[in-house]
Design a protein around this motif. Structure first.
Motif, PDB file in Angstrom:
ATOM      1  N   GLY A  59       0.815  -1.208   0.000  1.00 15.05           N
ATOM      2  CA  GLY A  59       0.000   0.000   0.000  1.00 15.05           C
ATOM      3  C   GLY A  59       0.848   1.256   0.000  1.00 15.05           C
ATOM      4  N   ASP A  60       1.908   1.269   0.801  1.00  9.24           N
ATOM      5  CA  ASP A  60       2.815   2.422   0.820  1.00  9.24           C
ATOM      6  C   ASP A  60       3.485   2.613  -0.538  1.00  9.24           C
ATOM      7  OD1 ASP A  60       2.220   2.979   3.445  1.00  9.24           O
ATOM      8  OD2 ASP A  60       4.057   2.076   4.259  1.00  9.24           O
ATOM      9  N   PHE A 105       0.947   4.086  -2.950  1.00  7.94           N
ATOM     10  CA  PHE A 105       0.685   5.488  -2.606  1.00  7.94           C
ATOM     11  C   PHE A 105       1.829   6.377  -3.090  1.00  7.94           C
ATOM     12  CE2 PHE A 105       1.124   9.102   0.261  1.00  7.94           C
ATOM     13  CZ  PHE A 105      -0.140   9.666   0.179  1.00  7.94           C
ATOM     14  N   GLU A 106       3.067   5.953  -2.831  1.00  4.49           N
ATOM     15  CA  GLU A 106       4.209   6.762  -3.247  1.00  4.49           C
ATOM     16  C   GLU A 106       4.299   6.840  -4.765  1.00  4.49           C
ATOM     17  OE1 GLU A 106       7.929   6.865  -1.545  1.00  4.49           O
ATOM     18  OE2 GLU A 106       7.238   6.507   0.495  1.00  4.49           O
ATOM     19  N   ASN A 124       1.758   9.314  -6.036  1.00  6.96           N
ATOM     20  CA  ASN A 124       1.989  10.690  -5.603  1.00  6.96           C
ATOM     21  C   ASN A 124       3.432  11.130  -5.804  1.00  6.96           C
ATOM     22  OD1 ASN A 124      -0.657  11.552  -4.353  1.00  6.96           O
ATOM     23  ND2 ASN A 124      -0.306   9.589  -3.348  1.00  6.96           N
TER      24      ASN A 124
END
Length: 64
Positions: free
Chosen positions: A40-41, A44-45, A48
């Motif tokens: 998930g991280d 997300f990165e 973004n």
């Protein structure tokens, strides 16, 4: 029928006794949580990139 032999071995090692079954479930839950969290991280990165502070802070820091 190697699949059946593998299934029987896994059953005998991990699921036959309640204590080992419980430990298997707990370890599996911890490992799943770690993989899910890191995945998930990473998503997300990636979505973004260029918008997060760690990507743009060099534009705003003073070089003293």
């Amino acid at each position: 029928t190697d699949d059946m032999a593998l299934a029987k071995t896994v059953y005998n090692l991990l699921f036959r006794r309640t204590s080992t079954f419980a430990v298997t479930i707990m370890v599996g839950a911890v490992l799943f949580e770690r993989v899910f969290d890191q995945g998930g991280d990473a998503i997300f990165e990636q979505m973004n990139r260029g918008k997060l502070w760690k990507h743009i802070k060099h534009n705003y820091e003073n070089e003293e």
